[in-house]
Design a protein around this motif. Sequence first.
Motif, PDB file in Angstrom:
ATOM      1  N   TRP A   1       0.811  -1.209   0.000  1.00 42.48           N
ATOM      2  CA  TRP A   1       0.000   0.000   0.000  1.00 42.48           C
ATOM      3  C   TRP A   1       0.853   1.271   0.000  1.00 42.48           C
ATOM      4  N   THR A   2       2.048   1.211   0.552  1.00 44.92           N
ATOM      5  CA  THR A   2       2.956   2.359   0.443  1.00 44.92           C
ATOM      6  C   THR A   2       3.379   2.557  -1.007  1.00 44.92           C
ATOM      7  N   MET A   3       3.642   1.441  -1.692  1.00 50.29           N
ATOM      8  CA  MET A   3       4.001   1.514  -3.099  1.00 50.29           C
ATOM      9  C   MET A   3       2.847   2.081  -3.918  1.00 50.29           C
ATOM     10  N   ILE A   4       1.626   1.647  -3.598  1.00 51.03           N
ATOM     11  CA  ILE A   4       0.444   2.166  -4.306  1.00 51.03           C
ATOM     12  C   ILE A   4       0.310   3.667  -4.073  1.00 51.03           C
ATOM     13  N   ALA A   5       0.544   4.111  -2.826  1.00 51.33           N
ATOM     14  CA  ALA A   5       0.465   5.539  -2.510  1.00 51.33           C
ATOM     15  C   ALA A   5       1.510   6.331  -3.298  1.00 51.33           C
ATOM     16  N   GLY A   6       2.730   5.799  -3.385  1.00 53.37           N
ATOM     17  CA  GLY A   6       3.768   6.471  -4.153  1.00 53.37           C
ATOM     18  C   GLY A   6       3.430   6.565  -5.625  1.00 53.37           C
ATOM     19  N   ARG A   7       2.874   5.475  -6.160  1.00 53.45           N
ATOM     20  CA  ARG A   7       2.467   5.477  -7.563  1.00 53.45           C
ATOM     21  C   ARG A   7       1.344   6.487  -7.817  1.00 53.45           C
ATOM     22  N   PHE A   8       0.427   6.619  -6.843  1.00 56.00           N
ATOM     23  CA  PHE A   8      -0.666   7.576  -6.986  1.00 56.00           C
ATOM     24  C   PHE A   8      -0.137   9.006  -6.996  1.00 56.00           C
ATOM     25  N   VAL A   9       0.775   9.326  -6.064  1.00 51.52           N
ATOM     26  CA  VAL A   9       1.350  10.677  -6.008  1.00 51.52           C
ATOM     27  C   VAL A   9       2.114  10.976  -7.292  1.00 51.52           C
ATOM     28  N   LEU A  10       2.903  10.009  -7.745  1.00 50.50           N
ATOM     29  CA  LEU A  10       3.626  10.188  -8.993  1.00 50.50           C
ATOM     30  C   LEU A  10       2.656  10.381 -10.158  1.00 50.50           C
ATOM     31  N   GLY A  11       1.514   9.682 -10.113  1.00 49.22           N
ATOM     32  CA  GLY A  11       0.506   9.829 -11.156  1.00 49.22           C
ATOM     33  C   GLY A  11      -0.052  11.241 -11.231  1.00 49.22           C
ATOM     34  N   LEU A  12      -0.191  11.900 -10.074  1.00 47.36           N
ATOM     35  CA  LEU A  12      -0.648  13.292 -10.081  1.00 47.36           C
ATOM     36  C   LEU A  12       0.278  14.148 -10.942  1.00 47.36           C
TER      37      LEU A  12
END
Length: 526
Positions: free
Chosen positions: A129-140
């Motif tokens: 879930w930390t990886m998912i959060a990082g991917r989401f922020v990068l997606g922004l």
Amino acid sequence: MPISHGSSSKHGSNAQLLNSDINSSASSAKPSRLVIILTLASSISGFMFGYDTGYISSALVQIGTDLSNKILTNGEKEFITSATSLGAFIGAFISGIWANLVGRKRVLLASNVVFVVGTIIQLAAKTVWTMIAGRFVLGLAVGVASLIAPLMLSELAPAKYRGRLIVTNVIFITGGQLVAYFINWGLTRVAHGWRISVGLCMVPPVIQFVLFWFLPDTPRYYIMKGKLDRAREVVRKTHHSPTEDFVTAIIEDMVAANSNVPGKGPLQQAWNSIKLIHTNPANFRALILACGLQGIQQFTGFNSLMYFSATIFETIGFKNATAVSIIVAATNFVFTGIALCIVDQVGRRRILLWSLPFMCGSLVVCAIAFHFLGVEFSSGADVVVKTTGISGWGIVVIIGMVMFVASYAIGIGNSAWIGVELFSDVNVRSAGAMYSAATNWAGSLVIASTFLTMLERITPTGTFSFFAGLCAVSFVFVYFLLPEVAGLELEETTEFLSHGFNVKQASKLSRERKRNSKFIKRRPAA
């Protein structure tokens, strides 16, 4: 309140046609040094976009048990991959509003910071879930970059070179994918090598931040904010030795096209800009075209075919999935380069009318070959391959895939991003780019979340037949609705879209501009 720009467009056209020497300096000269620097600096966003989509496919394989001390499930891999698309969808909407409030340049600088933050979160990730959060922020940040880069290029580039300079951003996207695949290939046997490929994501945004700190915003944004002197200064630097009459004519056209959206504050102005894009017939038609092009790019199956390419290559004897990705990415890169060379001479519309039938035919070939390959998907199970080894139908699939990628890259792969040039009103252009980019990422999200289900429910043959059908529908859309705007000034497009799509009239004027440009280029100096 709907605002007509027909008079302003005519003013700009007449000013250029009556002043042949002014028109000559604009149309025959190569892009200025500042335009080239701004193009390369803006296109770093495309490289970041491409690198991000390139490294994650191999990273998911290399992660192993590094996250949450267990092998990733297919569902977790989908969450990690789609988190970026979701973030990009939201980022595109946010940046479309803020681009008018604080400027294209400042929004791009902010995206660089967000990109670095998202990368750091991924580097430090110990859980899924930390990886998912990082991917989401990068997606922004990716969503912001996918909107701002083509928006800035469309507003900065001279009309004659606008298509090529926007396609340069697409070349950087495909180049970023290719670089990511090569790096992942080199890190295949390096322990925790995926963190190295992730960490390298920080290099491009840092470089872009430093470059743009010293570069200007677009003249159309300065005019929107009433900074005419600053806009005049940028116009001088984006053209080769322009006369003051030429600069004045350009500024007057931009001022006339600036609708000065009413509102007590920036947020109210942003909301009125969104309303204007729906209530003004010309703006709304431009919105239909821009979003339609992005929808065609996503829903004609390119990403889906890429997801399945490794399995197909494996069935005919290739075992290295990363090497397969390099072949596909290289095809995409090379034919995007070809598009760069021809897009302004041939025209966006003509390229699409040629490339879409080739895409459709390639998908039909793949669908037929899938039928004879014996590849089946079942619920909750991995791919079941009935036939292995090199076979005739496997070779046919390879040829079909290469043809599809080539025709996609030379056509809708880059033309979709040129759609932002259809918005001539500076006050709605960022909103139009927002809708356009959001359509792209919404399509990406839908395809990523439904592709495996389609393969299971309607078989690979049915899936790619469906995409072929969408290519045929896309051809009809382009043939009847998309006007040719190659060589036209941004302020002129509204004149054609005010009372219909006027495909024939726009194409006729575009051809005339090309002939005039060739005549001016050949004409001996006085």
